[in-house]
Design a protein around this motif. Structure first.
Motif, PDB file in Angstrom:
ATOM      1  N   ARG A  45       0.835  -1.207   0.000  1.00  0.00           N
ATOM      2  CA  ARG A  45       0.000   0.000   0.000  1.00  0.00           C
ATOM      3  C   ARG A  45       0.866   1.252   0.000  1.00  0.00           C
ATOM      4  O   ARG A  45       0.552   2.242  -0.658  1.00  0.00           O
ATOM      5  N   LEU A  50      -1.340   4.516  -1.073  1.00  0.00           N
ATOM      6  CA  LEU A  50      -2.614   4.377  -0.366  1.00  0.00           C
ATOM      7  C   LEU A  50      -2.401   4.537   1.134  1.00  0.00           C
ATOM      8  O   LEU A  50      -3.287   4.923   1.869  1.00  0.00           O
ATOM      9  N   PRO A  71      -2.497   6.400 -13.427  1.00  0.00           N
ATOM     10  CA  PRO A  71      -1.742   5.236 -12.930  1.00  0.00           C
ATOM     11  C   PRO A  71      -2.378   3.892 -13.263  1.00  0.00           C
ATOM     12  O   PRO A  71      -1.672   2.901 -13.421  1.00  0.00           O
ATOM     13  N   GLY A  72      -3.705   3.885 -13.403  1.00  0.00           N
ATOM     14  CA  GLY A  72      -4.372   2.617 -13.705  1.00  0.00           C
ATOM     15  C   GLY A  72      -4.011   2.064 -15.065  1.00  0.00           C
ATOM     16  O   GLY A  72      -4.225   0.880 -15.338  1.00  0.00           O
ATOM     17  N   ARG A  73      -3.454   2.914 -15.964  1.00  0.00           N
ATOM     18  CA  ARG A  73      -3.029   2.443 -17.269  1.00  0.00           C
ATOM     19  C   ARG A  73      -1.592   1.927 -17.241  1.00  0.00           C
ATOM     20  O   ARG A  73      -1.078   1.455 -18.245  1.00  0.00           O
ATOM     21  N   VAL A  74      -0.937   2.092 -16.101  1.00  0.00           N
ATOM     22  CA  VAL A  74       0.472   1.714 -15.994  1.00  0.00           C
ATOM     23  C   VAL A  74       0.650   0.572 -14.992  1.00  0.00           C
ATOM     24  O   VAL A  74       1.403  -0.367 -15.227  1.00  0.00           O
ATOM     25  N   LEU A  77      -3.366  -3.145  -9.990  1.00  0.00           N
ATOM     26  CA  LEU A  77      -3.298  -3.410  -8.561  1.00  0.00           C
ATOM     27  C   LEU A  77      -4.360  -4.406  -8.128  1.00  0.00           C
ATOM     28  O   LEU A  77      -5.510  -4.312  -8.537  1.00  0.00           O
ATOM     29  N   LEU A  79      -4.922  -5.329  -4.272  1.00  0.00           N
ATOM     30  CA  LEU A  79      -4.398  -5.262  -2.913  1.00  0.00           C
ATOM     31  C   LEU A  79      -5.352  -5.890  -1.909  1.00  0.00           C
ATOM     32  O   LEU A  79      -4.937  -6.446  -0.912  1.00  0.00           O
ATOM     33  N   ASP A  80      -6.648  -5.776  -2.154  1.00  0.00           N
ATOM     34  CA  ASP A  80      -7.630  -6.377  -1.261  1.00  0.00           C
ATOM     35  C   ASP A  80      -8.887  -6.613  -2.075  1.00  0.00           C
ATOM     36  O   ASP A  80      -9.624  -5.680  -2.382  1.00  0.00           O
ATOM     37  N   ARG A 141      -9.748  -6.488 -12.555  1.00  0.00           N
ATOM     38  CA  ARG A 141      -9.495  -5.066 -12.360  1.00  0.00           C
ATOM     39  C   ARG A 141      -8.011  -4.756 -12.569  1.00  0.00           C
ATOM     40  O   ARG A 141      -7.660  -3.734 -13.162  1.00  0.00           O
ATOM     41  N   PHE A 143      -5.939  -6.255 -14.501  1.00  0.00           N
ATOM     42  CA  PHE A 143      -5.577  -6.327 -15.921  1.00  0.00           C
ATOM     43  C   PHE A 143      -6.290  -5.265 -16.759  1.00  0.00           C
ATOM     44  O   PHE A 143      -5.932  -5.041 -17.912  1.00  0.00           O
ATOM     45  N   GLU A 146      -4.615  -2.530 -19.070  1.00  0.00           N
ATOM     46  CA  GLU A 146      -3.472  -3.024 -19.836  1.00  0.00           C
ATOM     47  C   GLU A 146      -2.164  -2.485 -19.277  1.00  0.00           C
ATOM     48  O   GLU A 146      -1.400  -1.822 -19.972  1.00  0.00           O
ATOM     49  N   PRO A 147      -1.933  -2.762 -18.001  1.00  0.00           N
ATOM     50  CA  PRO A 147      -0.758  -2.189 -17.332  1.00  0.00           C
ATOM     51  C   PRO A 147       0.526  -2.888 -17.761  1.00  0.00           C
ATOM     52  O   PRO A 147       0.475  -3.935 -18.406  1.00  0.00           O
ATOM     53  N   GLU A 148       1.654  -2.291 -17.421  1.00  0.00           N
ATOM     54  CA  GLU A 148       2.892  -3.041 -17.639  1.00  0.00           C
ATOM     55  C   GLU A 148       3.562  -3.400 -16.326  1.00  0.00           C
ATOM     56  O   GLU A 148       4.629  -4.003 -16.318  1.00  0.00           O
TER      57      GLU A 148
ATOM     58  N   PRO B   7      -2.856  -9.455 -22.030  1.00  0.00           N
ATOM     59  CA  PRO B   7      -3.437  -8.156 -21.726  1.00  0.00           C
ATOM     60  C   PRO B   7      -2.932  -7.076 -22.688  1.00  0.00           C
ATOM     61  O   PRO B   7      -3.418  -5.973 -22.669  1.00  0.00           O
ATOM     62  N   ARG B  12      -2.132  -1.285 -29.012  1.00  0.00           N
ATOM     63  CA  ARG B  12      -0.779  -0.983 -28.581  1.00  0.00           C
ATOM     64  C   ARG B  12      -0.030  -0.111 -29.575  1.00  0.00           C
ATOM     65  O   ARG B  12       1.109   0.247 -29.360  1.00  0.00           O
ATOM     66  N   LEU B 130      -6.606   4.770  -8.510  1.00  0.00           N
ATOM     67  CA  LEU B 130      -6.758   5.212  -9.899  1.00  0.00           C
ATOM     68  C   LEU B 130      -6.534   6.718 -10.023  1.00  0.00           C
ATOM     69  O   LEU B 130      -6.123   7.199 -11.078  1.00  0.00           O
ATOM     70  N   ARG B 134      -6.048  12.888  -4.446  1.00  0.00           N
ATOM     71  CA  ARG B 134      -7.359  12.641  -3.857  1.00  0.00           C
ATOM     72  C   ARG B 134      -8.256  13.865  -3.888  1.00  0.00           C
ATOM     73  O   ARG B 134      -9.478  13.742  -3.959  1.00  0.00           O
TER      74      ARG B 134
END
Lengths: 306, 283
Positions: A45, A50, A71-74, A77, A79-80, A141, A143, A146-148, B7, B12, B130, B134
Motif C-alpha cells: 500500500r 494508499l 496510474p491505472g493504465r500503468v 493493482l 491489494l484487497d 481489475r 488487468f 493493460e498495465p505493464e 493483456p 498498442r 486510480l 485525492r
C-alpha cells in the motif's frame, strides 16, 4: 520496474515496514514472501501511496506513483479483493473503473472473460460473491488498464486449484512479454512456483532477497528413472554428481542438464524437478516462528525506540 | 479460459503518441520484451469532467443509491400532490414551498453519504489508486452533488408548475419573486455542501448524518447559555440563511453572518476534510 528505497511505515512504536529496499525488474516475477503480519500488505500500500510511508520512496517506471497521470493504465493493482462496494454488480464495478481510466465497456467484457467470470456472475452484486469470485474480479481489475506493472497482494487467496494454475500462467506470460510482476504470498511454495526473484520479509524487515536460483534452486534437481542404474551411468557420463535419496536421485545440476543427459542416454524418466533448497525453507520457518514469538511482545517491541 | 489472450494484445500501436504527446517522468522507455509504453492517453491524466461523470454514475449504480433517489423523487411528487389536493387553489410558489421540504431534508444527507462513501464502502483503495490526487476526487464529488441538487430543483419547479396548472386557474398562480427562487436554491445547495463537509471530515455516513442533525439542536441549546448566546446567530447556518430563503434584501450584518457561518461549516470544514482525506490510510 519497481524500485523500493528505504521504505518505512511506523504506527507509533510499531515498525510495520522497516527500511525495505528492493527492485522488481521487468520481465521477471518477483515474489514478496513473508508470514502473516510481516508487513507485506502495508509495504505494498505504501508503494502506491494508499498508505503514507513514514519515510522512503518507491519509483514505478522511474516515477513516483502519485506522479503517474493515469496510474491505472500503468500499474495493475490487486491489494484487497474485498475492498469493493458490495452493492455494485461485478461488471458495473469494473465499468466505473473503466470510465475513470478512459476505457470502453468492451474492455470490461474482455477482462471478465479473461478471468473466467461468466456474464451471469458479472451481473450479480459483489456482496454475494464468494472469496474466489471476488479474487477473480480483483484480477480482472488489475488487468483492466493493460498495465505493464502488476502489484498483487496474495492473488492466489481463495482461488481454486484451476484458478491458481491459470493465474500462474498469466503472470508468467505477462512477465515474459516484458511486464513487471510483484506478488506477495505467505506460502513459500506459492512463491517458489511462479517467482524468478524472491524478497523475504519478516517483522517489517527484509531478511533475504535474490533470484530463486540463489535462494531455492541451490538444492539441484531431483530425478527418478525407470532404470536407476542406467540413470546413474548417464549422469556419470555427463559428468554430473549425484547421490541416492531414498528412491530418487539428487543431482547437483539444473533439471535441464539432467534431462539432456537422460535423453542422450535414452533413459526413461519418471520424475524430474527442481529440488527445494532446504536453506530457504528453514530460514522461512525460523522467520515464521520468530514472528510468532514476537507477537507476544508486540506491545513492547524490544529495541523499537519511539 | 487458459486460451485467453494477453493483456497487451490490442491498442498498442498508440497512434496518438505523436509530437503532441506530452513527455512526462512517467513515460518509460519501451522495454525490449515487447510491452510498449503506456498508450498516449495513459500519460495525459484523467480529465476532471470524466471524474465528475464517474461520481454521478456512482450515485445511482447501487441498489441503495437508486433507492435513495427513488424515495426523494416519490416524496417530492407526493408533496406536490398533497399541496394541490389540500391547499385548494394553489400557486406555483405555495406548491414549491411545500414540495421543497423533502429535498431540504434528504439532499444534505446525500451530501454526507457521497462524501463518506469511499470510506464507508471500502472503495477508497480502488478510487484513490486510480486517482492518487485525492482532492480531485473530492472536488469531482462536490461538483456532482451540486449538479444533482440543481437537477432536483429543476424537477421541483417543473412539478410545482404542473401542480399549479392542475389546480386550475387562480389569481397570481405564477407570481414568484426571482429572489425567492434563487435564495431558496442557494440555501439548499449550502445545506448540501455542509452535509458533504461533515461526511468528508468524519468519513462515516452514520456519524455524518448524526452530526448534521445534532448540530442545529446543539446550537439551539447553546443559545440558552450566556457566553455562547451571542455567537450562535453568527454560526447557526439555518438562522443566517433564513432571510435568504425569503428573498429579502440583505443587510451588511446579515451578509457578515452568512459569510461567517458558511465560511465555518462549508469552507473551513471542507478544507479540513480535504486535509484529512489526503492523509487517511486507504485499507
Amino acid at each position: 520496474m519497481i524500485e523500493v528505497e528505504n521504505l518505512s511505515k511506523h504506527y507509533g512504536a510499531l515498525r510495520a515496514v522497516d527500511d525495505v529496499s528492493f527492485v522488481a525488474r521487468p520481465g521477471r516475477v518477483t515474489g514478496f514472501l513473508g508470514p502473516n503480519g510481516a508487513g507485506k500488505s502495508t509495504a505494498m500500500r505504501a508503494m502506491v501511496g494508499l498508505t503514507r510511508p513514514t519515510s522512503g520512496s518507491t519509483r514505478i517506471l522511474g516515477a513516483r506513483y502519485a506522479e503517474l497521470r493515469n496510474p491505472g493504465r500503468v500499474v495493475g493493482l490487486l491489494l484487497d479483493a474485498g475492498a469493493v462496494h458490495a452493492g455494485r454488480t461485478g461488471r458495473e464495478s469494473l465499468r466505473v473503473d473503466a470510465s475513470t481510466l478512459g476505457l470502453s465497456a468492451s474492455r470490461v467484457d474482455e477482462v471478465l472473460d479473461l478471468v473466467g467470470l461468466t456474464p451471469s456472475e458479472a451481473k450479480r452484486r459483489v456482496g454475494g460473491y464468494s472469496l474466489g469470485m471476488k479474487q477473480r474480479l480483483g484480477l480482472a481489475r488489475a488487468f483492466l488498464g493493460e498495465p505493464e506493472v502488476l502489484v498483487l497482494d496474495e492473488p492466489a487467496n481463495g482461488l481454486d486449484p484451476q484458478g491458481i494454475h491459470w493465474m500462474r500462467g498469466r503472470l508468467r506470460t505477462f512477465a515474459d512479454r516484458g511486464g513487471t510482476v510483484l506478488l506477495s504470498s505467505h506460502l513459500l511454495h506459492e512463491v517458489e512456483v511462479v517467482a524468478d526473484d524472491i524478497v523475504v520479509i519478516g517483522r517489517g524487515r527484509i531478511v533475504a532477497q535474490g533470484t530463486k536460483a540463489d535462494l531455492v534452486g541451490a538444492g539441484g534437481a531431483l530425478v527418478r528413472a525407470r532404470d536407476p542404474r542406467a540413470l546413474a551411468d548417464a549422469l556419470a557420463a555427463a559428468g554430473l554428481t549425484a547421490r541416492d535419496e531414498g528412491g530418487a536421485v539428487r543431482v547437483d545440476a539444473t533439471p535441464e542438464q539432467v534431462g539432456v543427459a537422460a535423453a542422450a542416454a535414452g533413459v526413461v524418466l519418471l520424475e524430474l524437478r527442481e529440488a527445494t533448497g532446504s536453506g530457504l525453507e528453514e530460514a522461512f520457518l525460523q522467520l515464521t516462528t520468530a514472528t510468532d514469538r514476537t507477537t507476544d511482545r508486540s506491545m513492547d517491541p524490544t529495541g523499537a525506540v519511539a | 479460459m487458459s486460451t485467453a489472450a494477453s493483456p497487451h494484445h490490442t491498442e498498442r500501436a498508440t497512434p496518438g503518441a505523436g509530437p503532441d504527446a506530452p513527455s512526462t517522468p512517467a513515460g518509460p522507455a519501451v522495454p525490449p520484451g515487447g510491452v510498449a509504453g503506456p498508450p498516449a492517453e495513459a500519460r495525459m491524466g484523467i480529465g476532471f469532467a470524466r471524474l465528475v461523470a464517474v461520481e454521478l454514475r456512482k450515485m445511482v449504480d447501487t441498489r441503495a443509491g437508486a433507492a435513495f433517489h427513488l424515495v426523494v423523487v416519490a416524496l417530492t411528487v407526493a408533496a406536490v400532490v398533497l399541496a394541490v389536493v389540500f391547499e385548494g387553489p394553489s400557486t406555483f410558489d405555495t406548491i414549491r414551498r411545500v414540495a421543497q421540504l423533502p429535498l431540504a431534508l434528504f439532499l444534505p444527507l446525500l451530501g454526507v453519504l457521497v462524501a463518506a462513501g469511499e470510506w464507508t464502502h471500502r472503495s477508497a483503495m480502488v478510487t484513490f489508486a486510480l486517482e492518487p490526487r485525492r482532492h480531485r476526487i473530492v472536488f469531482a464529488k462536490i461538483v456532482a452533488v451540486v449538479l444533482v441538487t440543481l437537477a432536483y430543483v429543476l424537477l421541483l419547479w417543473a412539478l410545482s408548475a404542473a401542480g399549479a396548472l392542475a389546480s386550475g386557474p387562480s389569481a397570481g398562480a405564477w407570481e414568484v419573486e426571482p429572489a425567492v427562487l434563487a435564495g431558496s436554491t442557494a440555501a439548499l445547495v449550502i445545506d448540501v455542501l455542509c452535509g458533504f463537509a461533515l461526511g468528508l471530515v468524519l468519513a462515516s455516513g452514520a456519524l455524518g448524518i448524526l452530526a448534521y442533525f445534532l448540530l442545529p439542536i446543539v446550537l439551539q441549546i447553546a443559545t440558552l447559555w450566556g457566553p455562547t448566546e451571542r455567537i450562535v446567530p453568527w454560526i447557526a447556518i439555518e438562522r443566517t440563511l433564513a432571510p435568504v430563503v425569503e428573498g429579502a434584501t440583505l443587510t451588511a450584518l446579515e451578509w457578515q453572518r452568512i459569510g461567517t457561518s458558511v465560511g465555518l461549516w462549508v469552507v473551513l470544514l471542507t478544507a479540513l476534510g480535504l486535509w484529512l482525506t489526503a492523509r487517511r490510510e486507504a485499507k
